[in-house]
Scaffold this motif. Sequence first.
Motif, PDB file in Angstrom:
ATOM      1  N   PHE A 166       0.826  -1.195   0.000  1.00  0.00           N
ATOM      2  CA  PHE A 166       0.000   0.000   0.000  1.00  0.00           C
ATOM      3  C   PHE A 166       0.865   1.251   0.000  1.00  0.00           C
ATOM      4  CE2 PHE A 166      -2.063  -3.577   1.872  1.00  0.00           C
ATOM      5  CZ  PHE A 166      -3.340  -3.555   1.336  1.00  0.00           C
ATOM      6  N   THR A 167       0.281   2.326  -0.495  1.00  0.00           N
ATOM      7  CA  THR A 167       1.044   3.564  -0.594  1.00  0.00           C
ATOM      8  C   THR A 167       0.855   4.418   0.652  1.00  0.00           C
ATOM      9  OG1 THR A 167       0.715   3.505  -2.964  1.00  0.00           O
ATOM     10  CG2 THR A 167       1.413   5.597  -2.025  1.00  0.00           C
ATOM     11  N   TYR A 168       1.954   4.930   1.138  1.00  0.00           N
ATOM     12  CA  TYR A 168       1.917   5.860   2.275  1.00  0.00           C
ATOM     13  C   TYR A 168       2.741   7.086   1.932  1.00  0.00           C
ATOM     14  CZ  TYR A 168      -0.109   2.091   4.966  1.00  0.00           C
ATOM     15  OH  TYR A 168      -0.943   1.113   5.418  1.00  0.00           O
ATOM     16  N   ARG A 169       2.445   8.158   2.615  1.00  0.00           N
ATOM     17  CA  ARG A 169       3.175   9.386   2.440  1.00  0.00           C
ATOM     18  C   ARG A 169       4.372   9.364   3.388  1.00  0.00           C
ATOM     19  NH1 ARG A 169       1.843  13.777   4.748  1.00  0.00           N
ATOM     20  NH2 ARG A 169      -0.230  13.153   5.440  1.00  0.00           N
ATOM     21  N   VAL A 170       5.496   9.887   2.936  1.00  0.00           N
ATOM     22  CA  VAL A 170       6.657  10.007   3.810  1.00  0.00           C
ATOM     23  C   VAL A 170       6.680  11.431   4.347  1.00  0.00           C
ATOM     24  CG1 VAL A 170       9.163   9.803   4.007  1.00  0.00           C
ATOM     25  CG2 VAL A 170       7.922   8.369   2.363  1.00  0.00           C
ATOM     26  N   PRO A 171       6.427  11.625   5.635  1.00  0.00           N
ATOM     27  CA  PRO A 171       6.439  12.988   6.172  1.00  0.00           C
ATOM     28  C   PRO A 171       7.863  13.548   6.119  1.00  0.00           C
ATOM     29  CG  PRO A 171       5.785  11.375   7.846  1.00  0.00           C
ATOM     30  CD  PRO A 171       6.168  10.616   6.640  1.00  0.00           C
ATOM     31  N   PRO A 172       7.976  14.855   5.912  1.00  0.00           N
ATOM     32  CA  PRO A 172       9.309  15.453   5.748  1.00  0.00           C
ATOM     33  C   PRO A 172      10.265  15.077   6.875  1.00  0.00           C
ATOM     34  CG  PRO A 172       7.601  17.067   5.346  1.00  0.00           C
ATOM     35  CD  PRO A 172       6.907  15.829   5.788  1.00  0.00           C
ATOM     36  N   ALA A 173       9.757  14.957   8.091  1.00  0.00           N
ATOM     37  CA  ALA A 173      10.638  14.680   9.214  1.00  0.00           C
ATOM     38  C   ALA A 173      11.295  13.313   9.104  1.00  0.00           C
ATOM     39  CB  ALA A 173       9.850  14.764  10.522  1.00  0.00           C
ATOM     40  N   LYS A 208      -5.760  11.305   0.126  1.00  0.00           N
ATOM     41  CA  LYS A 208      -6.293  10.132   0.824  1.00  0.00           C
ATOM     42  C   LYS A 208      -5.177   9.251   1.366  1.00  0.00           C
ATOM     43  CE  LYS A 208     -10.786   9.987  -1.227  1.00  0.00           C
ATOM     44  NZ  LYS A 208     -11.004   9.933  -2.687  1.00  0.00           N
ATOM     45  N   VAL A 209      -3.926   9.610   1.066  1.00  0.00           N
ATOM     46  CA  VAL A 209      -2.806   8.763   1.460  1.00  0.00           C
ATOM     47  C   VAL A 209      -2.372   9.118   2.872  1.00  0.00           C
ATOM     48  CG1 VAL A 209      -0.415   8.176   0.943  1.00  0.00           C
ATOM     49  CG2 VAL A 209      -2.059   8.488  -0.899  1.00  0.00           C
ATOM     50  N   ARG A 210      -2.290   8.100   3.719  1.00  0.00           N
ATOM     51  CA  ARG A 210      -1.927   8.354   5.105  1.00  0.00           C
ATOM     52  C   ARG A 210      -0.401   8.308   5.271  1.00  0.00           C
ATOM     53  NH1 ARG A 210      -5.676   5.377   9.301  1.00  0.00           N
ATOM     54  NH2 ARG A 210      -5.707   3.501   8.041  1.00  0.00           N
ATOM     55  N   PRO A 211       0.098   8.924   6.308  1.00  0.00           N
ATOM     56  CA  PRO A 211       1.554   9.011   6.448  1.00  0.00           C
ATOM     57  C   PRO A 211       2.167   7.827   7.216  1.00  0.00           C
ATOM     58  CG  PRO A 211       0.505  10.370   8.099  1.00  0.00           C
ATOM     59  CD  PRO A 211      -0.609   9.728   7.315  1.00  0.00           C
ATOM     60  N   ILE A 212       3.409   7.557   6.919  1.00  0.00           N
ATOM     61  CA  ILE A 212       4.210   6.660   7.764  1.00  0.00           C
ATOM     62  C   ILE A 212       4.362   7.366   9.100  1.00  0.00           C
ATOM     63  CG2 ILE A 212       6.561   5.792   8.122  1.00  0.00           C
ATOM     64  CD1 ILE A 212       6.758   5.406   5.095  1.00  0.00           C
ATOM     65  N   THR A 213       4.194   6.628  10.202  1.00  0.00           N
ATOM     66  CA  THR A 213       4.240   7.313  11.490  1.00  0.00           C
ATOM     67  C   THR A 213       5.581   7.167  12.198  1.00  0.00           C
ATOM     68  OG1 THR A 213       3.180   5.380  12.450  1.00  0.00           O
ATOM     69  CG2 THR A 213       1.774   7.252  11.923  1.00  0.00           C
ATOM     70  N   GLN A 214       6.343   6.147  11.841  1.00  0.00           N
ATOM     71  CA  GLN A 214       7.558   5.901  12.613  1.00  0.00           C
ATOM     72  C   GLN A 214       8.518   5.044  11.798  1.00  0.00           C
ATOM     73  OE1 GLN A 214       6.564   3.934  16.246  1.00  0.00           O
ATOM     74  NE2 GLN A 214       8.632   4.074  17.082  1.00  0.00           N
ATOM     75  N   VAL A 215       9.820   5.282  11.996  1.00  0.00           N
ATOM     76  CA  VAL A 215      10.820   4.378  11.436  1.00  0.00           C
ATOM     77  C   VAL A 215      11.255   3.459  12.566  1.00  0.00           C
ATOM     78  CG1 VAL A 215      13.112   4.172  10.397  1.00  0.00           C
ATOM     79  CG2 VAL A 215      11.576   6.027   9.713  1.00  0.00           C
TER      80      VAL A 215
END
Length: 749
Positions: free
Chosen positions: A36-43, A80-87
């Motif tokens: 599934f596709t997720y957004r990579v937040p800038p941080a 509609k794409v949700r972000p990755i929350t943690q590495v």
Amino acid sequence: MTELDLFATPADDAGPEEEAPLFATVAPEVPVPGAFTYRVPPALRERVQVGVRVRVPFGPRAVPGLVLELAPACAVDPRKVRPITQVLEGAPVLDPGVLELARWAAAYYHTPLGEVLAAAVPQDVTARGRPAPRIARLVDPPPGRPARLGAAQRKVLDALAAGPRAADELCQALDVGPDVLRRLEARGLVLLEEAAAPAAPGSDPAPGPAPPELTVEQRLVLGPLLRQVEERQPVVTLLFGITGSGKTEVYLRAIARALELGRGAIVLVPEIALTPQTLARFRARFGDRVAVLHSQLAGEARRGEWRRIRAGEAPVVVGPRSAVWAPVPELGLIVVDEEHETTYKQEHAPRYHARDLAVVRGKQAGVPVLLGSATPSLESWHNATGGRYRLARLRSRPAGSALPRVTVVDMGREWAEVKSPVVLSRVLVREVTAALERGERALLFQNRRGFTTFFMCGACGHVLKCPQCDVTLTLHRAAGAVVCHFCDLRQAPPRGCPACLGPAMRQRGYGTERVEEVVRQLFPAAAVGRLDTDVVREGEPAEVVLDRFRRGEVQVLVGTQMIAKGLDIPEVTVVGVISADTGLALPDFRASERTFQLVAQVAGRAGRGARPGCTVIQTFTPGHFALAAAADHDFERFAREELRARQALDYPPYSRVLKLLLRGPDERKVQDEAVRVVDDVRGACVGQDGVRAVLGPAPSPRAYLTGKFRWQALVKATPEGVRRVIRHLEERRPRGVEWLVDVDPYHVL
Ligand code: ADP
Ligand code: ZN
């Protein structure tokens, strides 16, 4: 920057370059196929790399997942794409080479990438799993002890003064929580280290015997291989050599060269449990640089081996088909031993063939691949004789021992002459008797388990079948049950006929249990043993049984193909194939090939030592070319005849086969969908792009299994044609039934 800013339109006077959106394809570690596709937040941009574990929202939860791909755009509405929350882990757990191979496999075998990765990266490495066991030790030298320590903390420090302890065990012994250790760690008083993987059995690097002096033949074969390793030539070599001709020694030398160059190797073997001797030789030569990926190896042990491989500590990986995914950091060579073996094909999703993936991985990694066999698959043989692979041969045995003499016994004639449906022919009885008198051993091979394989009523002709599977039930005497070999349904043996209530059910066909009993009666003084999956299931590992045979505590060993592989015991001088016909009658284009391989492999178990061996093949079709060729140890003659037949019928290796299977509980629906879809494929694809023929649909030869009706069709095509058919199926998917495709199926049944 807010989320909205990230998707501002260009009219907003776009910000700096690096703030362009970035999307990641993630395979969440949940039992749902797909990515599934997720957004990579800038941080997180810096830390999200391909192969890294991250946490992503999935439904109402947050779950770990592997990053498969990064891209500046995505196909769906970015809002509609949700972000990755943690590495979750700093370093990628997914090796780039393995990911590349997984992508190839996902496309070729038409399987979701997430499902391929689940097979490629052991669950317990990536998944939630328990953390690795940790060892607690005092920090050395100890800092000045701070004054205020809790009682629990002091207890721990006192205990550790005696030496390091496993963290779990320590907490349990002292009845303290893990947080106590963590606090001590935080204060710099205690170190918590990951325990090293438990040493695999026999991994002590005791130096083995010095390698033998190579024969002239081996040197000739090895020369080009060493060059390929040195120069990283992605060449595939088929090493065709009779059993005992020294192929393994060639593998060992080529691997030794890779190691000298600081590179690793993957060695695929059909099944670890059945190749203890091969494994022992690798360990004797390379010590603890060998990692073994058992299929039975579970949990932490598997994780430990995987980590040793990943860290480059164990550059030689030996294992069954899943070892093709081993994350060897500097791959130098791939070896596939017994490349023709059926166990390399996985019969559940992803339905990959490890030998074929080994060839692909070699090409992708730019390293040579060495396929070894005494009875090569016709695909590899065709490739080797057609110039796509190099062909290397070993024609003789270094030990000088001759190939066993082979006698084919016509069982129809035997039964007529002795006027009884005997299990062992007179010739075989004579040979076993003589071997036992000389203090030698015998292997008797029967490719069916159980006692009798078939019950039929003497009065009404009713045949006992599995109610769910429509296959005959086999009596397993030791288990006291009749058993379905497909769904494992077990029930009490029939007293009489369940259909007409007549008293007599006749028993026909014999499996290993019955052969064992007959052998015990014929040779009452001999120690008789049996090895098949029933024995293993009842708690005796194959190695234990084989060891008993090796030590001579068992003199006659009866078994299924589990005894056909890798056994190298000089005292075995007689091998009997109880019924060579078992596989020949099957309506499968590989029936002859399988029979030839089996008989040739089994025969190769005899006379490995100084004493000559003999093999007796019992059959009702003594004239069959596959048996005649196997009796003459003539692979090439077999290959010539069989390839002619394959070419005439346009079967592999002259085409690729795709099997389409539809199944469901409603027979009508399965049939209707099968007809609709297959007619559709036929109309749209045949004659184009290399789609040559579509056979079917028809009820599959096992038309009713585990409560589902099954219809199937076979497509013969070029590789492009196969892809075209799959694309078409994806567009016009079967509805309301389960469907699956098997690319390059091993069994067409
Ligand atoms: P394969 O893998 O083809 O079955 P192996 O490599 O297992 O053959 O060799 C068969 C036997 O011959 C083994 O016992 C092995 O130790 C021995 N052997 C292999 N090469 C040599 C050699 N050059 N000199 C003496 N013995 C050898
Ligand atoms: Zn069944």
